[in-house]
Design a protein around this motif. Structure first.
Motif, PDB file in Angstrom:
ATOM      1  N   ILE A   8       1.280  -1.433  -0.112  1.00 14.53           N
ATOM      2  CA  ILE A   8      -0.100   0.254  -0.139  1.00 14.53           C
ATOM      3  C   ILE A   8       0.988   1.401   0.265  1.00 14.53           C
ATOM      4  O   ILE A   8       2.227   1.157  -0.004  1.00 14.53           O
ATOM      5  N   SER A   9      -0.018   2.256  -0.357  1.00 17.16           N
ATOM      6  CA  SER A   9       0.934   3.676   0.250  1.00 17.16           C
ATOM      7  C   SER A   9       0.124   4.656   0.617  1.00 17.16           C
ATOM      8  O   SER A   9       0.553   5.726   0.836  1.00 17.16           O
ATOM      9  N   GLY A  10      -1.175   4.463   1.175  1.00 12.75           N
ATOM     10  CA  GLY A  10      -2.766   5.622   1.820  1.00 12.75           C
ATOM     11  C   GLY A  10      -2.586   4.577   2.406  1.00 12.75           C
ATOM     12  O   GLY A  10      -2.382   4.056   3.340  1.00 12.75           O
ATOM     13  N   ARG A  11      -4.171   4.968   2.255  1.00 13.93           N
ATOM     14  CA  ARG A  11      -4.877   4.692   2.974  1.00 13.93           C
ATOM     15  C   ARG A  11      -6.222   3.002   3.688  1.00 13.93           C
ATOM     16  O   ARG A  11      -5.463   2.510   4.110  1.00 13.93           O
ATOM     17  N   GLY A  12      -5.189   2.348   2.027  1.00 14.90           N
ATOM     18  CA  GLY A  12      -5.708   0.775   2.012  1.00 14.90           C
ATOM     19  C   GLY A  12      -7.332   0.708   2.545  1.00 14.90           C
ATOM     20  O   GLY A  12      -7.292  -0.311   2.307  1.00 14.90           O
ATOM     21  N   SER A  13      -7.931   1.191   1.548  1.00 13.32           N
ATOM     22  CA  SER A  13      -9.209   0.846   1.902  1.00 13.32           C
ATOM     23  C   SER A  13      -9.440  -0.685   0.501  1.00 13.32           C
ATOM     24  O   SER A  13     -10.128  -1.032   1.331  1.00 13.32           O
ATOM     25  N   ASN A  14      -8.949  -1.184   0.146  1.00 13.14           N
ATOM     26  CA  ASN A  14      -9.020  -2.031  -0.724  1.00 13.14           C
ATOM     27  C   ASN A  14      -8.486  -3.051   0.027  1.00 13.14           C
ATOM     28  O   ASN A  14      -8.792  -4.625   0.295  1.00 13.14           O
ATOM     29  N   MET A  15      -7.086  -3.222   1.197  1.00 10.96           N
ATOM     30  CA  MET A  15      -6.383  -3.880   1.885  1.00 10.96           C
ATOM     31  C   MET A  15      -7.295  -4.609   2.695  1.00 10.96           C
ATOM     32  O   MET A  15      -8.369  -5.467   3.726  1.00 10.96           O
ATOM     33  N   ASP A  16      -8.379  -3.095   3.183  1.00 11.55           N
ATOM     34  CA  ASP A  16      -9.465  -3.128   4.234  1.00 11.55           C
ATOM     35  C   ASP A  16     -10.379  -4.081   4.002  1.00 11.55           C
ATOM     36  O   ASP A  16     -10.693  -5.097   4.885  1.00 11.55           O
ATOM     37  N   ALA A  17     -10.483  -4.138   2.755  1.00 11.07           N
ATOM     38  CA  ALA A  17     -11.818  -4.956   2.686  1.00 11.07           C
ATOM     39  C   ALA A  17     -11.357  -6.285   2.915  1.00 11.07           C
ATOM     40  O   ALA A  17     -12.286  -7.526   2.828  1.00 11.07           O
ATOM     41  N   ILE A  18      -9.676  -6.822   1.825  1.00 15.18           N
ATOM     42  CA  ILE A  18      -9.443  -8.128   1.647  1.00 15.18           C
ATOM     43  C   ILE A  18      -9.304  -8.670   3.040  1.00 15.18           C
ATOM     44  O   ILE A  18      -9.396  -9.479   3.150  1.00 15.18           O
ATOM     45  N   ASP A  41       3.811   7.155   6.469  1.00 21.31           N
ATOM     46  CA  ASP A  41       2.725   8.365   6.398  1.00 21.31           C
ATOM     47  C   ASP A  41       1.022   7.383   6.358  1.00 21.31           C
ATOM     48  O   ASP A  41       0.055   8.030   6.356  1.00 21.31           O
ATOM     49  N   ALA A  42       1.888   6.064   5.875  1.00 20.96           N
ATOM     50  CA  ALA A  42      -0.150   5.556   4.931  1.00 20.96           C
ATOM     51  C   ALA A  42      -0.676   5.139   5.630  1.00 20.96           C
ATOM     52  O   ALA A  42      -0.372   4.066   6.981  1.00 20.96           O
ATOM     53  N   ALA A  43      -1.574   5.373   6.391  1.00 29.21           N
ATOM     54  CA  ALA A  43      -2.493   5.325   7.397  1.00 29.21           C
ATOM     55  C   ALA A  43      -3.104   3.970   7.331  1.00 29.21           C
ATOM     56  O   ALA A  43      -3.764   3.671   8.382  1.00 29.21           O
ATOM     57  N   GLY A  44      -3.081   3.274   5.734  1.00 27.75           N
ATOM     58  CA  GLY A  44      -3.380   1.780   6.190  1.00 27.75           C
ATOM     59  C   GLY A  44      -2.407   0.746   7.164  1.00 27.75           C
ATOM     60  O   GLY A  44      -3.081  -0.074   7.575  1.00 27.75           O
ATOM     61  N   LEU A  45      -1.709   1.215   7.270  1.00 29.40           N
ATOM     62  CA  LEU A  45      -0.663   0.882   8.433  1.00 29.40           C
ATOM     63  C   LEU A  45      -1.240   0.193   9.306  1.00 29.40           C
ATOM     64  O   LEU A  45      -1.174  -1.076  10.142  1.00 29.40           O
ATOM     65  N   GLU A  46      -1.781   1.134  10.348  1.00 29.98           N
ATOM     66  CA  GLU A  46      -2.057   1.648  11.610  1.00 29.98           C
ATOM     67  C   GLU A  46      -3.578   0.534  11.082  1.00 29.98           C
ATOM     68  O   GLU A  46      -4.136  -0.172  12.240  1.00 29.98           O
TER      69      GLU A  46
END
Length: 205
Positions: A8-18, A41-46
C-alpha cells in the motif's frame, strides 16, 4: 494455505476489504502475513496492525528505482513467508510500477485493481479519463500483473453507470464500492485455485 502480502501507499481501503474478508471467513485458505508500504505515513499501516493484527513494515525507496528497490520488497515479503511458491502479493493503492524482475519473481502471483474497465483508461486518473471521454459505463478491473502498466490478464470486472452530472470524485466513490467487492472475490478465487491463465484469458473454474 496462501501466504498473503499486501503493498500500500495510502489509506489502504482495498486492503481493509481483503483483510475483512479473511477475518470473516469469506476468503478461505489465506493467511495475512504482512502489509508493506513505501510511505511511513500511510494510514493503512495502522489499520492493518490495530484492526487486524497483521504485521507491517515500511520499505522506503530512498531514491532507489526498479529492481534495486523491488528486491528490498521481495526480501521483506519472503522474510514474512510470502514466497513465489506459497505467496500472493496484492497491490492495493501501491503507487509504484513493479519492475520486470519483481513480476518474474512472483510470476502470476501478483494481483492489482484498477478503477476502470481495462483495457480502457489505464494509468493514473482513470476516473477522470472516463468522465472526460463521455463513456456511459465504467467500473473496476482486477488483473494479474505483468511487465506493462495495467495490462495483465483480466480476472474479473465490476461495472457502474456513468451519469451525466458525474465528476471525477463522484464516479470514483461509486467505483470504489465495487472495488471493495471485486478484490476480495478475486483473492478468494485465487486461494481456491480456481483461476487458470490461458494466454491473455483467465478462466474461472
Amino acid at each position: 494455505m496462501i501466504n498473503l502480502g499486501i503493498l500500500i501507499s495510502g489509506r489502504g481501503s482495498n486492503m481493509d476489504a481483503i483483510l475483512a474478508g479473511v477475518k470473516s471467513g469469506i476468503i478461505p485458505n489465506v493467511r495475512p502475513c504482512i502489509v508493506i508500504s513505501n510511505k511511513p505515513d500511510a494510514a493503512g499501516l495502522e489499520t492493518a496492525s490495530k484492526k487486524y493484527g497483521v504485521p507491517t513494515k515500511v520499505v522506503p525507496a530512498d531514491g532507489l528505482k526498479g529492481w534495486d528497490y523491488d528486491k528490498k520488497l521481495a526480501a521483506a515479503l519472503e522474510d514474512a513467508r510470502v514466497t513465489p511458491e506459497e505467496g500472493l502479493v496484492c497491490l492495493a493503492g501501491f503507487m509504484r510500477i513493479m519492475s520486470p524482475e519483481f513480476v518474474r519473481h512472483y510470476r502470476m502471483r501478483i494481483l492489482n485493481i484498477h478503477p476502470a474497465l481495462l483495457p480502457s483508461f489505464p494509468g493514473l486518473h482513470a476516473q477522470k479519463q472516463a468522465v472526460d471521454y463521455g463513456v456511459k459505463v465504467s467500473g473496476c478491473t482486477v488483473h494479474f500483473v505483468d511487465d506493462g502498466v495495467d495490462s495483465g490478464p483480466v480476472i474479473l470486472q465490476k461495472t457502474v453507470p456513468v451519469r451525466d452530472d458525474d465528476t471525477e470524485e463522484t464516479l470514483s466513490a461509486r467505483i470504489l464500492e465495487k472495488e471493495h467487492e471485486a478484490y476480495p472475490e478475486a483473492v478468494k478465487l485465487f486461494a481456491q485455485g480456481r483461476l487458470k491463465v490461458e494466454g491473455r484469458k483467465v478462466r474461472i473454474l
